[in-house]
Design an enzyme around this catalytic site. Structure first.
Site, PDB file in Angstrom:
ATOM      1  N   ARG A   1      -9.726   5.524  11.345  1.00  0.00           N
ATOM      2  CA  ARG A   1      -8.336   5.276  11.375  1.00  0.00           C
ATOM      3  C   ARG A   1      -7.817   6.431  12.623  1.00  0.00           C
ATOM      4  NH1 ARG A   1      -6.235   3.008   6.555  1.00  0.00           N
ATOM      5  NH2 ARG A   1      -7.708   1.307   6.172  1.00  0.00           N
TER       6      ARG A   1
ATOM      7  N   CYS B   1      -5.117   9.983  -2.706  1.00  0.00           N
ATOM      8  CA  CYS B   1      -4.345   8.738  -1.881  1.00  0.00           C
ATOM      9  C   CYS B   1      -2.815   8.532  -2.485  1.00  0.00           C
ATOM     10  CB  CYS B   1      -4.985   7.376  -2.031  1.00  0.00           C
ATOM     11  SG  CYS B   1      -6.520   7.267  -1.040  1.00  0.00           S
TER      12      CYS B   1
ATOM     13  N   ASP C   1       0.997  -1.092  -0.060  1.00  0.00           N
ATOM     14  CA  ASP C   1      -0.120   0.079  -0.010  1.00  0.00           C
ATOM     15  C   ASP C   1       0.852   1.064  -0.035  1.00  0.00           C
ATOM     16  OD1 ASP C   1      -2.287  -1.053  -0.223  1.00  0.00           O
ATOM     17  OD2 ASP C   1      -2.818  -1.406   2.147  1.00  0.00           O
TER      18      ASP C   1
ATOM     19  N   HIS D   1     -11.451   7.445   5.146  1.00  0.00           N
ATOM     20  CA  HIS D   1     -10.487   8.352   5.536  1.00  0.00           C
ATOM     21  C   HIS D   1     -11.384   9.732   5.148  1.00  0.00           C
ATOM     22  CE1 HIS D   1      -6.299   6.449   5.092  1.00  0.00           C
ATOM     23  NE2 HIS D   1      -6.482   6.457   6.716  1.00  0.00           N
TER      24      HIS D   1
ATOM     25  N   ARG E   1       0.606  -1.790   7.501  1.00  0.00           N
ATOM     26  CA  ARG E   1       1.443  -0.443   6.817  1.00  0.00           C
ATOM     27  C   ARG E   1       2.295   0.333   7.641  1.00  0.00           C
ATOM     28  NH1 ARG E   1      -2.903   3.396   3.660  1.00  0.00           N
ATOM     29  NH2 ARG E   1      -0.688   3.902   2.810  1.00  0.00           N
TER      30      ARG E   1
END
Length: 285
Positions: free
Chosen positions: A155, A278, A84, A184, A109
């Protein structure tokens, strides 16, 4: 619908009434290791087949779009085992030359944060420390004028909002996300310029919707249809809006407001729940 013209760049002498583009500096990471190996958001299904070559070509087209519009793009070296990492927006938050390192919610991540910190430190941003609480960089933090809008709910933890405010000296406005498809802030809202935003109201709690309508009465409200192709995971320079090609209704709305939609295709990266924003971390000196 207004579209960007071939070779159109940021104009140093805009015509009266034109929206003015501001040159930006971005950090991106090539998706050579991109895959969908786990599920940490509602868009991901482990085992989904990814065409890595196509993902790289689509990413290169996004990078070349930014460069063609006059922006500066730096590249962060991808790290094997971090599929990612292409979603570079999440690795840190940078404003006024202050870089705050990310602290990821998911262990899959976590290794991305030190890679971002090392690059930022090597490129003149000083010491880069993570927050005590979880925050995922520009995934949940964005700058509109003097404000930092900060998402929470899936998150980034609310405690990180106070830490971001203390570190940057900018007022932070907390916003609650309530729909897991919009995990997000950058999936549900993006700044159009220093005074307004585009957003999808259904992603936010009632109180946060009221706050956003009070702060940005002239905001562009996207439809659910456009939000569900990650149309709000877009990047505006104040004139051009680099955005998912499938968000045609939102593009029409933006064109009517005098912005120039610049559609890009990132279908392979959408399999991981990401779009143009992103993939794009802004470095604000």
């Amino acid at each position: 619908m207004t579209a960007v013209l071939p070779g159109e760049r940021l104009s140093p002498e805009p015509m009266p009434g034109d929206r003015v583009a501001v040159r930006r500096t971005f950090l991106m990471c090539r998706p050579v290791h991109f895959a969908v190996e786990y599920a940490i958001n509602a868009w991901m299904t482990p085992g989904t087949q990814v065409d890595t070559d196509l993902a790289v070509r689509q990413w290169e087209a996004l990078r070349d779009t930014y460069v063609g519009l006059g922006h500066t793009v730096h590249e962060l070296d991808p790290v094997p085992g971090l599929p990612d990492m292409v979603f570079a927006a999440n690795g840190a938050f940078v404003v006024d030359g202050v870089a705050v390192g990310a602290r990821f919610a998911h262990p899959e991540r976590a290794g991305e944060a030190p890679a971002h910190a090392a690059w930022l430190q090597a490129n003149g941003f000083g010491e880069v420390r993570p927050t005590q609480d979880v925050h995922e960089g520009e995934g949940d933090l964005t700058v509109v004028g003097d404000l930092v809008l900060a998402g929470t709910g899936f998150r980034t933890q609310r405690g990180a909002h106070a830490e971001i405010q203390e570190r940057t000296g900018r007022p932070v406005v907390g916003l609650d996300l309530v729909d897991p498809r919009f995990y997000h802030l950058d999936t549900a809202l993006f700044p159009l310029d220093d005074t307004t935003v585009a957003w999808y109201p259904g992603a936010f709690s009632p109180g946060s919707r009221a706050v956003l309508r009070r702060l940005f009465p002239d905001a562009v409200e996207a439809s659910e249809e456009d939000a569900l192709v990650l149309g709000l995971n877009s990047v505006s320079d104040g004139r051009h809006v680099v955005m998912p090609a499938a968000a045609t209704g939102l593009a029409e709305q933006l064109a009517q407001r005098g912005f120039v939609p610049v559609p890009v295709e990132l279908g392979e990266l959408l399999k991981g729940g990401g779009g143009p924003k992103c993939c794009t971390s802004e470095l604000r000196r």
